[in-house]
Scaffold this motif. Structure first.
Motif, short mmCIF file in Angstrom:
data_model
loop_
_atom_site.label_atom_id
_atom_site.label_comp_id
_atom_site.label_asym_id
_atom_site.label_seq_id
_atom_site.Cartn_x
_atom_site.Cartn_y
_atom_site.Cartn_z
N LEU A 192 -7.52 0.95 0.95
CA LEU A 192 -8.40 2.12 0.91
C LEU A 192 -8.07 3.12 2.01
CD1 LEU A 192 -11.91 0.66 -0.02
CD2 LEU A 192 -10.54 2.26 -1.35
N THR A 193 -7.82 2.62 3.23
CA THR A 193 -7.51 3.54 4.31
C THR A 193 -6.15 4.20 4.09
OG1 THR A 193 -6.70 1.64 5.61
CG2 THR A 193 -8.91 2.44 6.10
N THR A 194 -5.19 3.47 3.54
CA THR A 194 -3.87 4.06 3.27
C THR A 194 -3.97 5.16 2.21
OG1 THR A 194 -2.76 1.98 3.84
CG2 THR A 194 -1.50 3.59 2.56
N ILE A 195 -4.75 4.92 1.16
CA ILE A 195 -4.94 5.95 0.12
C ILE A 195 -5.56 7.20 0.72
CG2 ILE A 195 -6.26 6.54 -1.95
CD1 ILE A 195 -5.91 3.66 -2.88
N VAL A 246 -16.50 -0.10 3.41
CA VAL A 246 -15.88 -1.19 2.63
C VAL A 246 -16.92 -2.26 2.31
CG1 VAL A 246 -14.15 -3.01 2.66
CG2 VAL A 246 -13.58 -0.75 3.56
N HIS A 247 -17.73 -2.62 3.30
CA HIS A 247 -18.79 -3.60 3.08
C HIS A 247 -19.82 -3.09 2.08
CE1 HIS A 247 -17.15 -5.70 6.55
NE2 HIS A 247 -17.99 -6.69 6.34
N GLU A 248 -20.19 -1.82 2.20
CA GLU A 248 -21.21 -1.27 1.31
C GLU A 248 -20.71 -1.18 -0.13
OE1 GLU A 248 -24.94 0.64 0.20
OE2 GLU A 248 -24.20 -0.99 1.49
N ILE A 249 -19.43 -0.89 -0.30
CA ILE A 249 -18.86 -0.90 -1.65
C ILE A 249 -19.03 -2.27 -2.28
CG2 ILE A 249 -16.70 -0.83 -2.97
CD1 ILE A 249 -15.77 1.41 -1.03
N THR A 253 -11.22 -0.19 -7.73
CA THR A 253 -11.51 0.76 -8.80
C THR A 253 -12.93 1.32 -8.66
OG1 THR A 253 -10.01 -0.43 -10.28
CG2 THR A 253 -11.57 1.08 -11.31
N PHE A 254 -13.89 0.43 -8.41
CA PHE A 254 -15.26 0.88 -8.12
C PHE A 254 -15.28 1.75 -6.87
CE2 PHE A 254 -17.19 -2.72 -10.66
CZ PHE A 254 -18.07 -1.93 -11.40
N GLY A 255 -14.53 1.34 -5.85
CA GLY A 255 -14.56 2.02 -4.57
C GLY A 255 -14.13 3.48 -4.66
N LEU A 256 -13.03 3.75 -5.36
CA LEU A 256 -12.57 5.12 -5.51
C LEU A 256 -13.59 5.96 -6.28
CD1 LEU A 256 -8.75 4.74 -6.28
CD2 LEU A 256 -9.89 5.09 -4.08
N LEU A 257 -14.22 5.35 -7.27
CA LEU A 257 -15.24 6.07 -8.04
C LEU A 257 -16.42 6.45 -7.15
CD1 LEU A 257 -15.73 6.96 -11.00
CD2 LEU A 257 -16.98 4.83 -11.33
N LEU A 258 -16.86 5.52 -6.31
CA LEU A 258 -17.97 5.80 -5.41
C LEU A 258 -17.61 6.85 -4.36
CD1 LEU A 258 -19.26 2.14 -4.95
CD2 LEU A 258 -20.59 4.04 -5.90
N LEU A 259 -16.37 6.82 -3.88
CA LEU A 259 -15.94 7.80 -2.89
C LEU A 259 -15.84 9.20 -3.50
CD1 LEU A 259 -13.25 5.76 -0.92
CD2 LEU A 259 -15.56 6.38 -0.16
N MET A 260 -15.57 9.29 -4.80
CA MET A 260 -15.59 10.60 -5.46
C MET A 260 -17.02 11.06 -5.70
SD MET A 260 -12.43 10.72 -8.16
CE MET A 260 -12.91 9.25 -9.10
N LYS A 261 -17.91 10.13 -5.98
CA LYS A 261 -19.31 10.50 -6.20
C LYS A 261 -19.96 10.95 -4.90
CE LYS A 261 -23.64 8.95 -8.28
NZ LYS A 261 -23.69 10.15 -9.15
N ALA A 270 0.83 -1.20 0.00
CA ALA A 270 0.00 0.00 0.00
C ALA A 270 0.87 1.25 0.00
CB ALA A 270 -0.93 -0.01 1.21
N LEU A 271 1.98 1.23 0.73
CA LEU A 271 2.89 2.38 0.74
C LEU A 271 3.60 2.53 -0.60
CD1 LEU A 271 4.41 2.14 4.35
CD2 LEU A 271 2.74 3.79 3.48
N CYS A 272 3.91 1.41 -1.25
CA CYS A 272 4.49 1.48 -2.60
C CYS A 272 3.50 2.14 -3.56
CB CYS A 272 4.85 0.08 -3.09
SG CYS A 272 6.26 -0.67 -2.25
N LEU A 273 2.22 1.80 -3.40
CA LEU A 273 1.18 2.42 -4.22
C LEU A 273 1.14 3.93 -3.96
CD1 LEU A 273 -1.34 2.31 -6.08
CD2 LEU A 273 -2.69 1.86 -4.02
N VAL A 274 1.24 4.33 -2.70
CA VAL A 274 1.23 5.75 -2.36
C VAL A 274 2.37 6.47 -3.07
CG1 VAL A 274 1.66 7.40 -0.48
CG2 VAL A 274 0.03 5.52 -0.16
N GLN A 275 3.55 5.86 -3.08
CA GLN A 275 4.70 6.49 -3.74
C GLN A 275 4.46 6.64 -5.24
OE1 GLN A 275 7.19 7.91 -2.04
NE2 GLN A 275 5.97 7.25 -0.26
N GLU A 276 3.84 5.63 -5.86
CA GLU A 276 3.53 5.72 -7.28
C GLU A 276 2.49 6.81 -7.55
OE1 GLU A 276 4.94 4.12 -9.91
OE2 GLU A 276 6.37 3.33 -8.43
N LEU A 277 1.51 6.92 -6.68
CA LEU A 277 0.47 7.92 -6.87
C LEU A 277 1.02 9.33 -6.67
CD1 LEU A 277 -2.56 6.20 -5.06
CD2 LEU A 277 -2.16 6.41 -7.52
#
Length: 431
Positions: A390-393, A293-296, A248-256, A149-156
């Motif tokens: 998700l929490t790390t992002i 997370v469950h609702e997603i 991928t769905f989760g980030l989209l829903l969190l932006m909506k 997750a931290l590697c993902l953060v560095q890429e982002l």
């Protein structure tokens, strides 16, 4: 003319045979809409949204009915009670798989997803043992997910808050986690070999080679090299596609629904802070995040109709006779979208998993990983990945859409078998 007559006669015989077979089968199987010759009920079903069509049929025929996808009957289970009775109470009888020609072409009845009988039972035990021995369910795998997750953060962060499509990076995370379990090694996201592997997974169903030896020299053993390769492929494919699509769905829903993301970040600030990575112990103190997370998972309904099953013997089910080998389609949509358990199920609402006091509320209707004998072997791993990633992002970024949130459409681009998230771009703005 004689040839034409022969062809017409043969076609007529085939149609009559098809009608007779369907009529004979219908006398034993649960009721359902009258099928057409050859094509069955395909003309009456929206193949791009099978779940919706099934829901309409269930209103007329109830929780157990028969549909014909071509000439073969499929018994549909609709609603929590029917699904639970079959997959849990009678789990052994409903634990078979039906292999399609395409699946047979590459799997040949092997692997953990499409095998049957004793081979499947042995493979499931073997896979769970190996995964546990290599760290799944232990603190070691939690550490690996945190590192990834931290590697993902560095890429982002390298995107410098400019628009990007997150799907490829999100795919790399669970793929690297599985790699670290299976091969004790992760890959750099830009590694050409890793990128090739990711492309193969995204293109789907291509085999890759591995030097994992078991008992391929024993001609009596079903644990040969081909079987092990397919098993590894199944673990990789199921463990990456589903988790990355959910993220991928989760980030989209969190932006909506930015107010949901804000509440998660407030909970992160209160429980975790900025100085350490989220861990699984935090989940019990973060009921709102857990509910999201469950609702997603409930809302996206990733595998609407489960992976099709079959009955392993002739059985009586709710007064109907179902012959051995009959395909079974358990509608997970009908459980995840049950309006008695989840009021206004078409609405994305974390409150579906919260009680009046704001505590997390479990539900027996939560079946995104299926249930019973054929439930996903990687469920525990997937739950850890979804929560930690998700929490790390959200600990490091504000999610910024390129359009007005109300214009974001999270509708899958396809959900005939698996719900496929739409392609989109977004910005990750560092906090």
């Amino acid at each position: 003319m004689e040839l034409l007559g022969v062809l017409v006669t043969c076609l007529s015989c085939l149609l009559l045979l098809s009608l007779w077979k369907q009529s004979y089968a219908k006398r034993k199987l649960p009721p359902g809409p009258t099928p057409f010759p050859i094509v069955g009920n395909l003309l009456q079903i929206n193949t791009k949204n099978i779940s919706k069509s099934i829901g309409l049929v269930s209103k007329e025929y109830g929780p157990v009915f028969t549909l014909y996808f071509g000439t073969k009957p499929t018994v549909v289970l609709y609603g929590y009670e029917a699904v639970k009775e079959a997959l849990i109470d009678l789990g052994e009888d409903f634990a078979g798989r039906v292999n399609s020609p395409l699946v047979d072409l590459y799997a040949k009845g092997t692997g953990i997803i499409f095998s049957n009988g004793e081979l499947w039972k042995d493979t499931r035990r073997f896979t769970l043992t190996v995964l546990r021995n290599m760290g799944m369910g232990k603190k070691t795998i939690e550490n690996r997910i945190q590192e990834e997750a931290l590697c993902l953060v560095q890429e982002l962060k390298k995107t410098n808050a400019s628009p990007c499509n997150p799907s490829s990076l999100l795919f790399c995370v669970p793929c690297n986690v599985i790699s670290s379990i299976m091969f004790q090694n992760r890959f750099d996201y830009n590694d050409p070999q890793f990128q090739t592997l990711v492309k193969h997974f995204q293109d789907s169903i291509r085999l890759f080679n591995t030097p994992w030896v078991q008992e391929q020299q024993d001609k009596r053993s079903q644990f040969n090299m081909h079987h092990l390769i397919i098993t590894i492929w199944d673990v990789f494919d199921a463990g990456t596609q589903t988790t990355s699509s959910t993220l991928t769905f989760g980030l989209l829903l969190l932006m909506k629904y930015p107010e949901v993301a804000v509440k998660i970040q407030q909970e992160i600030e209160r429980v975790i802070g900025r100085d350490r990575s989220p861990c699984m112990q935090d989940r019990s103190r973060m009921p709102y995040t857990d509910a999201v997370v469950h609702e997603i998972q409930r809302y996206i309904d990733l595998v609407p109709n489960n992976v099709p099953r079959s009955v392993t013997r002739d059985i009586k089910f709710r007064g109907y006779h179902i012959p051995k080998g009959t395909e079974i389609l358990p509608s997970l949509t009908s459980v995840l979208y049950d309006d008695k358990e989840f009021p206004n199920p078409e609405k994305f609402d974390p409150g579906h998993f919260l009680d009046a006091s704001g505590n997390f509320k479990k539900s027996d209707y939560f079946m995104p990983f299926s249930t019973g004998k054929r439930a996903c072997v990687g469920e525990g791993l997937a739950r850890m990945e979804l929560f930690l990633v998700l929490t790390t992002i959200l600990q490091h970024f504000t999610l910024k859409p390129l359009v007005d949130p109300k214009d974001i459409d999270p509708t899958p681009v396809d959900n005939a078998f698996v719900s496929v998230p739409p392609s989109y771009e977004m910005c990750f703005v560092p906090l």
